[in-house]
Design an enzyme around this catalytic site. Sequence first.
Site, mmCIF file in Angstrom:
data_model
loop_
_atom_site.group_PDB
_atom_site.id
_atom_site.type_symbol
_atom_site.label_atom_id
_atom_site.label_comp_id
_atom_site.label_asym_id
_atom_site.label_seq_id
_atom_site.Cartn_x
_atom_site.Cartn_y
_atom_site.Cartn_z
ATOM 1 N N ASP A 440 -11.713 1.231 14.775
ATOM 2 C CA ASP A 440 -11.968 0.775 13.411
ATOM 3 C C ASP A 440 -12.771 -0.520 13.410
ATOM 4 O O ASP A 440 -12.877 -1.215 14.439
ATOM 5 C CB ASP A 440 -10.611 0.582 12.698
ATOM 6 N N ASP A 505 -12.232 6.339 3.445
ATOM 7 C CA ASP A 505 -10.799 6.094 3.232
ATOM 8 C C ASP A 505 -10.290 6.866 2.019
ATOM 9 O O ASP A 505 -9.087 6.862 1.740
ATOM 10 C CB ASP A 505 -10.538 4.598 3.017
HETATM 11 C C1 GLA Z 1 -9.054 1.002 7.625
HETATM 12 C C2 GLA Z 1 -9.231 2.454 7.947
HETATM 13 C C3 GLA Z 1 -7.994 3.224 7.547
HETATM 14 C C4 GLA Z 1 -6.800 2.644 8.271
HETATM 15 C C5 GLA Z 1 -6.688 1.161 7.998
HETATM 16 C C6 GLA Z 1 -5.641 0.527 8.853
HETATM 17 O O1 GLA Z 1 -9.024 0.800 6.251
HETATM 18 O O2 GLA Z 1 -10.367 2.964 7.315
HETATM 19 O O3 GLA Z 1 -8.138 4.584 7.836
HETATM 20 O O4 GLA Z 1 -6.938 2.892 9.640
HETATM 21 O O5 GLA Z 1 -7.915 0.481 8.248
HETATM 22 O O6 GLA Z 1 -5.540 -0.822 8.633
#
Ligand code: GLA
Length: 702
Positions: A440, A505
Amino acid sequence: MSDLVHLRGADVDVVVDVSTGLPTIVHWGLPLGDTVDLSAMSSAMNRTPVAGGMGEIAPISVVPMHADGFPGRPGLAGRRGGGRAWAPRFTPVRHDLDGHVLSVESHDPEAGLDLSTIISLDDVLTVTVMVTNVGSRRYSLDALTVTLPLPVEADELLTFDGRWAREMQPVRTSWPHGAVVSENRRGRTSHEHPPLVFAGRHGFGEWQGEVWGAHVAWSGNHTMLAERLADGRRYLQGGELLHPGEIVLEVGEFYRTPSLVAVYSDGGLTPATWGFHRSLRRSPTHPSSARPVLLNTWEAVYFRHDTDALCELADTAAEIGVERFVLDDGWFGSRRDDTSGLGDWWVSSEVYPDGLGPLIDHVTGLGMEFGIWVEPEMVNPDSDLFRAHPDWALTTDGYEPVLGRNQLVLDLANPAAFDHVLAALDALLRDHEISYVKWDMNRDHVQGSGSNGAAGTHDQTLALYALLDELRARHPSVEFESCASGGGRIDHEILQRTERVWTSDCNDALERQTIQRGASMLIPPEMTGAHIGPTRSHTTARVHTLAFRVATAMFCHVGIEWNVTRLDDTERAELAEAVALHKRFRPLLHSGDTVRFDTEPAYCAHGVYAADRSEGIVSFAQLTTAPSLTPPALRLPGLEPDRLYRIEHVRLPRERWGLAGSQPQWLTDGVELTGRQLAAHGIRPPVLHPESAVLFALTATT
Ligand code: GLA
C-alpha cells in the site's frame, strides 16, 4: 529509401524517418500493405514552407526541438551554467533495426548531449529516450518527454480523472485546436490524473473510428500534453514531470524516460485497448496461474485484530471457496489505528501474543494461501522507526512537514533507509509462510526532498522499483498487489512488479461499474482487483443485491471484503454459489479479449470473448433509470460473423428484475444467433431496476 524504417505490428504500421535530428514518426496507423514504396512517402507527404513562416518546417520528432523551429512544447528542456545549452539541435549518428526494435543515436557536440531513442512495435508501440551528458560540465535537465504525432482527424480526446474511491472516470473533450494538459505532482501515479489519453475521430466509439492511445508507464509524477499546432499538426507528448533541479547530470551521467506505451486501432477503443492488455500479458511477471479468489480483512474487521476471530473468518472464507486470505492493516508494531506504527514491521505481541504463526497455520491448514498488508514507503512520526531515524523521512529542512493520514514518506533513496526496509520485509517473508503481499501507499508524496535537499520524487520512484525488484528476486513465489489508497498507483511500470492492482477503496458495485470500465482501458481483468463488499457499501452507504455485487466483481481478480462470519446459512450458500460461478468462468474471463459496448448512459455493458471467439460472457447493467422502460437491444460486435452462438442467461444469486409484464423469451429458453446477427441487431436485455445487472454466456455451436 533507407531513411525510412518500416515497423509492422499486427494491425498497425509505424514508419520512422531516421534522417531528422531525432527520429520522426511519419506514419502511425493503418497497415500500408506488403508492396509499399516508402520512397514515395516524402514527396507525397512533405510540408512546404509558407509565407510568414520559417524556411524549414521542424518535424514533430520523438523529441521535437525548439532550435529546429518546432513551435510547440520542446521534448527536451535543460541548461548548463549561465543558461547555456538550453536549445540544442541534434543530428542523427546511426540507427539499427533489430527485429521490431529500432535504436537511433543522435548527437549535439555543441551542447555536449547524446540522445538515444528506442522505438519498438509489437502489441504496443513503445518509445523511450535517454539523454547522456557528454559535455565537460554538469547539465540540469528540466524535461525529457516523448512525442507522437497524430493526424488532424483525431479531434476528440478521452482522458480520465478521479479521486479517492472514484478512480478512472472517463472525460470526453472535443479538441479542435490548442493544448490540453494533464499533470500529476502527487508523487504516485495518482487517482486524479491517470497517465492515459486516447484521441480519435470525432464520435469514436468502442467499435468504431480510428483511435490512438498513449500511456506513460511511470509511478511518480508525470505530464501529458495533447496539442494542435496553429499549422494544423497534432501531437501527444508524455513523460515524467520533473521538479525544479530534480535531475542534474554530472559528466557521463544519463537520464532515461519512462516508456511511452501507445496503441492504435481503426476499429474503435475496444480493439485498441487489447494492445495494452496483450503487452502486460506478455510480460515475464504476468501471473500464469488461476487468480485465487481472496478474502481481504479490511472491511471485515478493520483494526480489530484477534486471532480467534480471524480464524473463524478464515473458516467461513474457506467454506465459501476462498483461496487466499489477506490480513490487512493492523498486525504490526503499535498499529491499533492509523495514527501510529507505520515503519515498525514486526508482529505486534499485543494482538498476536504467539506471533502470526497460529493464524497462518490455520489459514494454510484450510488449504488457503496467506497474504499480508504492508506500507513500506511510509512512516508514522509516532513509531519506533521515526524516533530512531527522524532523518529518514522525506521532508524539507526548515519547514514543518505536511502530514497525510498521519504519516510521512520514507526516503528510500537513502541507502540506509532502503536497506532497513528491505531487511524488515525480507525477514517477514522469510520467517512466515506468506504467498502474497498487498503493498500500500497512502499519502501523496509532496514536499519530499532527498538527503541533498533537492526534490526527491524521481529517486524515490526508482528506489521503490528497486525495492520491489529485490524482494521479488529473493522471494520469487510471492505475488504482490499495488495499492495506493485504492487505485492511486495503476500503471504499466508498477505492473512489471505486481500481479494485481487494488482498483479502488470503493466496493460499491454501482461506482465500480464505471471505475472498472475505465481501468479496463489500460489493464486486463485478471490484474484488476474487485471485491464483493458488504450489502451496504462502507464508502457510499448504498445497498446492493448480492447479484449486482457479484456481476460487477465477477470479471476481475475477485475477492471478498466483508465479515462473512455474520452471514446466515442461506447467505453463505449464495456467496459460495457466486464464487463457484466465478471459478467456472475464470479461465475465459482471464485469458480472453475484454470487450466493451456503447450504450445509453443509463447502462453499462461489457464482456469477454475467447481469443478464438468460441465463447464469451457479457454483463448488461442498468445504472440509473433510463429514458425508456424497455432497454434498447444490445448489439455485440466482434464475434465470428458466420458462427452460430447459443446465448444463455447465467443465473446469479438474488437476481432482481424490473417492472415488466414478462421478460424476453431467450432469458428462459436461450436463443441461437449468428455473430453477424448479434452485431447487426443484437439482443434485447431484460427490464431491470437501476443498480442491477444480468449476465449471459455465449457458446459457439458451429
Ligand atoms: C488503504 C487501502 C485499503 C486498506 C487501508 C488500510 O486505504 O486502500 O484497502 O488497506 O489502507 O489502512
